[in-house]
Structures are given as structure tokens and as C-alpha cells.
Write an enzyme that holds these catalytic residues in place. Structure first.
Site, PDB file in Angstrom:
ATOM      1  CG  ASP A 179     -13.444   2.172 -20.413  1.00 29.84           C
ATOM      2  OD1 ASP A 179     -13.494   3.108 -21.234  1.00 29.84           O
ATOM      3  OD2 ASP A 179     -12.514   1.333 -20.400  1.00 29.84           O
ATOM      4  CE1 TYR A 237      -8.797  -3.132 -21.862  1.00 27.38           C
ATOM      5  CE2 TYR A 237     -10.890  -2.454 -20.938  1.00 27.38           C
ATOM      6  CZ  TYR A 237      -9.626  -2.133 -21.386  1.00 27.38           C
ATOM      7  OH  TYR A 237      -9.203  -0.831 -21.346  1.00 27.38           O
ATOM      8  CE  LYS A 289     -11.000   1.740 -23.725  1.00 32.10           C
ATOM      9  NZ  LYS A 289     -11.367   0.763 -22.695  1.00 32.10           N
ATOM     10  CG  HIS A 343      -7.680  -0.263 -27.236  1.00 33.29           C
ATOM     11  ND1 HIS A 343      -8.371  -1.324 -26.705  1.00 33.29           N
ATOM     12  CD2 HIS A 343      -6.926   0.225 -26.212  1.00 33.29           C
ATOM     13  CE1 HIS A 343      -8.050  -1.476 -25.432  1.00 33.29           C
ATOM     14  NE2 HIS A 343      -7.166  -0.545 -25.108  1.00 33.29           N
TER      15      HIS A 343
END
Length: 277
Positions: A21, A26, A55, A88
Site C-alpha cells: 500500500d 508518500y 492513492k 485519498h
């Protein structure tokens, strides 16, 4: 020892994790993609063995920005498709280069976007073969219902990824999701991140909880494994985040048949998960 995203992803795949994930925000998709591709080229896994989630960040919620955002992630990953692509957060921010756009007073700048239109753009990405499944994250019941009741809905959200652990067990949301055949995916399953910006530092630490500690002792497991198993037993898909080699391997025991904690719940262990932030 703590390891970086690329190394942690490789360790996770070696340990048996198959659900990885990540997210655009990120800022590790290049590294994670490299790790996945290297394990594929080593013959450890095939692409179809890996379940990769990305996401859609909130500055890309305008319908015309959805596919370009997914294509950006795919380009970083150097993959042809992602297995799951999720919104998200259900709140749009001003589009542009800034991931967290602020005004001159330092206040976040929101955008007004109809999430049903965002969802339609996600459906088109699925039809185009860029993603196998589409879902949401951090949605409440009302926001889920807005998508589910959308006229002309083609694909419903397969999942809703939310913070979920014994101190925030989301039982009402879980019941609702189960009733609609939506999988609840738990992040921060070992307790919240304790970020000073939004977590009261005097709040109790989940893994220090006496009940978890007592159960861990009884079953000769760690409190973390008890917290992970708790989710599996309620039918929640669980993400366990770690950059620590020993813990990455240990988290996998939560899913291994050597686990004695109520063997009857084994079915839930089929979903193997990994969250790397």
C-alpha cells in the site's frame, strides 16, 4: 535496523507480503516500484501475485486531473497498472504544484469538487485498464452513500481505507461497509502515528495497553500481533507498516498457520497486507 522504502518493500515481499500500500503523496513510488520490479525479475513473484494500491491525492480530484495523476504514479512505478486506486481523502485542495496549498496566512486552500464526478473519472481509468479496482479512503457513511446512490454508477467502491485499531474500532462504519459489500481496510492498525500536529501526546499508546499485553503473554505473541489478529477476526483487511526488518518478518506471523489464536478465523488470513509509508 530501520530501512528505506525500497529495501523494506523487498524484505516484505521476501517475508511473504503481497499487498503493498502506497500513495502519490508518500513520495516513495519510484523506490517501491523498483523493489517490486526487482523481485519480479528475480523470479520471486509474478506481477499478478502482487496487489499494489496507490492513492489519488486531493489536489487532483477535479475529473480532468484524475487520469493524469494515475499516469504519474504508473510512470514512477514503471508498472502498466495498479491493482487498486483510491481517493485519498474526501476533500479537495487547490490544484497545482503544491501538495498542501496554503494562502498568505498559512491556511490550507480548499477546492470545490463534486466527488461523484471524481468517481466517474476513476471508473474511466478502470475501463481503460490502468487500474483493476477502485475505492475510497477516509470516507464516512454519508460520503459512501453519495457514491453508492449516484445515478448511473458503473462500479461501486470496493473498499474504504480508514484509521482503525482497538482504540478506534470503527464498528458502525464496519457494519455499514459489510452491508454494502465494501471491504474496510485498516491503516494505523497498531495505533495512530502520534504526530504532534494532531495527536494529544498524553493519549494512551495502543501497544502499551494492558489488555493487549495480557493477551500477548497468554498466546506468546507480541501486542502488535494481537492487534493485527483482532482486525482479521472481524473481517477487516489490515495494513501493518514497518521499516524494521525484524518487525516486518514478525508481522507476517499474524497470518501464519503456526498462530494458535482461534484457528477457526483462518479465512481472514488469506488477505495479506502491507502498508509502507
Amino acid at each position: 535496523p530501520m530501512v528505506k522504502a525500497e529495501e523494506a518493500t523487498k524484505l516484505a515481499i521476501d517475508a511473504g507480503f503481497r499487498h503493498i500500500d502506497s500513495a502519490y503523496i508518500y513520495d516513495n513510488e519510484e523506490e517501491v516500484g523498483r523493489a517490486i520490479r526487482s523481485k519480479i525479475s528475480d523470479g520471486i513473484v509474478k506481477r499478478e501475485d502482487i496487489f499494489y494500491t496507490s492513492k489519488l491525492w486531493v489536489t487532483f480530484l477535479r475529473p480532468e486531473l484524475v487520469r493524469p495523476a494515475l499516469e504519474k504514479s504508473l510512470k514512477k512505478l514503471q508498472l502498466d497498472y495498479v491493482d487498486l486506486y483510491i481517493i485519498h481523502f474526501p476533500a479537495a485542495l487547490k490544484p497545482g504544484e503544491e501538495m498542501l496549498p496554503t494562502d498568505e496566512d498559512g491556511k490550507i486552500v480548499f477546492d470545490t469538487v463534486n466527488l461523484c464526478a471524481t468517481w466517474e473519472a476513476l471508473e474511466k481509468c478502470k475501463d481503460a485498464g490502468l487500474v483493476k479496482s477502485i475505492g475510497v479512503s477516509n470516507f464516512n457513511r454519508r460520503q459512501l452513500e453519495m457514491i453508492l446512490n449516484k445515478p448511473g454508477l458503473k462500479y461501486k467502491p470496493v473498499c474504504n481505507q480508514v484509521e482503525c485499531h482497538p482504540y478506534l474500532n470503527q464498528s458502525k462504519l464496519l457494519d455499514f461497509c459489510k452491508s454494502k459489500d465494501i471491504v474496510l481496510v485498516a491503516y494505523s492498525a497498531l495505533g495512530s502515528t502520534r504526530d504532534k500536529r494532531w495527536v494529544d501526546q498524553s493519549a494512551p499508546v495502543l501497544l502499551d495497553d494492558p489488555v493487549l499485553g495480557a493477551l500477548a503473554k497468554k498466546h506468546k505473541r507480541t501486542p502488535a500481533l494481537i492487534a493485527l489478529r483482532y482486525q482479521l477476526q472481524r473481517g477487516v483487511v489490515v495494513l501493518a507498516k514497518s521499516c524494521n526488518e525484524k518487525r516486518i518478518k514478525e508481522n507476517m506471523q499474524g497470518f501464519s498457520p503456526s498462530c494458535t489464536i482461534e484457528e477457526a478465523t483462518w479465512l481472514h488470513g488469506k488477505e495479506l497486507d502491507r502498508n509502507m509509508r
